[in-house]
Scaffold this motif. Sequence first.
Motif, mmCIF file in Angstrom:
data_model
loop_
_atom_site.group_PDB
_atom_site.id
_atom_site.type_symbol
_atom_site.label_atom_id
_atom_site.label_comp_id
_atom_site.label_asym_id
_atom_site.label_seq_id
_atom_site.Cartn_x
_atom_site.Cartn_y
_atom_site.Cartn_z
ATOM 1 N N TYR A 12 -0.548 -3.285 -4.172
ATOM 2 C CA TYR A 12 -1.273 -2.020 -4.202
ATOM 3 C C TYR A 12 -2.713 -2.232 -4.663
ATOM 4 C CZ TYR A 12 -0.940 3.139 -4.545
ATOM 5 O OH TYR A 12 -1.047 4.490 -4.341
ATOM 6 N N LYS B 144 -8.459 5.366 -6.152
ATOM 7 C CA LYS B 144 -7.333 6.220 -6.505
ATOM 8 C C LYS B 144 -7.514 6.666 -7.952
ATOM 9 C CE LYS B 144 -4.201 3.557 -3.516
ATOM 10 N NZ LYS B 144 -5.126 2.481 -3.067
ATOM 11 N N THR C 162 2.502 6.172 -8.858
ATOM 12 C CA THR C 162 3.021 5.079 -8.042
ATOM 13 C C THR C 162 3.906 4.163 -8.864
ATOM 14 O OG1 THR C 162 1.074 5.152 -6.600
ATOM 15 C CG2 THR C 162 2.374 3.132 -6.578
ATOM 16 N N ASP D 201 -9.371 1.187 -1.286
ATOM 17 C CA ASP D 201 -8.820 0.858 0.030
ATOM 18 C C ASP D 201 -8.970 -0.620 0.368
ATOM 19 O OD1 ASP D 201 -8.107 3.506 0.515
ATOM 20 O OD2 ASP D 201 -10.052 3.997 1.399
ATOM 21 N N GLN E 107 0.784 -1.229 0.000
ATOM 22 C CA GLN E 107 0.000 0.000 0.000
ATOM 23 C C GLN E 107 0.820 1.287 0.000
ATOM 24 O OE1 GLN E 107 -2.609 -0.865 -1.170
ATOM 25 N NE2 GLN E 107 -4.293 -0.888 0.287
ATOM 26 N N GLY E 108 2.001 1.295 0.557
ATOM 27 C CA GLY E 108 2.799 2.518 0.597
ATOM 28 C C GLY E 108 4.141 2.356 -0.102
#
Length: 227
Positions: free
Chosen positions: A113, A129, A137, A117, A97-98
């Motif tokens: 990813y 997103k 990303t 959510d 996710q990050g």
Amino acid sequence: MVCITRFRIGVATRIKKRYDITKEPQRWNNFVNYYQDQLNELSQQYQPDLIGFDGDWKHTSEEWKAPQTLTNLRKFKKDIIINSRLNQHGDYATPEQGVPVVATDDEYWELCYTKNDSWGYQSFDMHYKTPNMIVRTLADVISMDGNLLIDIGPKADGTIVKEQLDVLENLGRWTKKYPEAIHGTRRGLDSKNYLGKSAFSKDGKNSFFISIATKNILVFMVYKQKF
């Protein structure tokens, strides 16, 4: 044949366990034998090239029998690829996710990813997103020499909602336009030397600089520089 399998081991949360295995060891052993049998069935029938585990933090490597699991899987396919979630007995790291703040020291890594959510399709989750954010990303991941695993969650009837299709179509347009700056590249310039996103060709003779619009508009340009 290429078969990629994500195998979830355990569904309880990080803060709640169904039972204490020290008090019910046989119950735990039954589950270990159960998931081992499933892995054997997958290996025999499909010969997967890659298996991705999840939930390894719930128990120790010894409790999962992680080393034995890896040895057993390699009996079926000696060069099988395993993610890091077999209690660090895998081949590549899997942040989720990050995007890492700085380039990871791992030789191989993959960012897991979601488009909103949630993993899979959740009708209540409309916090998608933007295509711009997804491409940003990907550009981050490319510049750090990683791979991007992006979730696709079809509905029960197999269809994919428009919000997900929009992301995939825009991402596809960008990757189709700049394949040379994506495939077969390696880590770009260190952030100490260049604050933007960049990548080098595998032979190091070309560099790619990715320019991104500051607003939420999908305008990404790649500039190529030969050495």
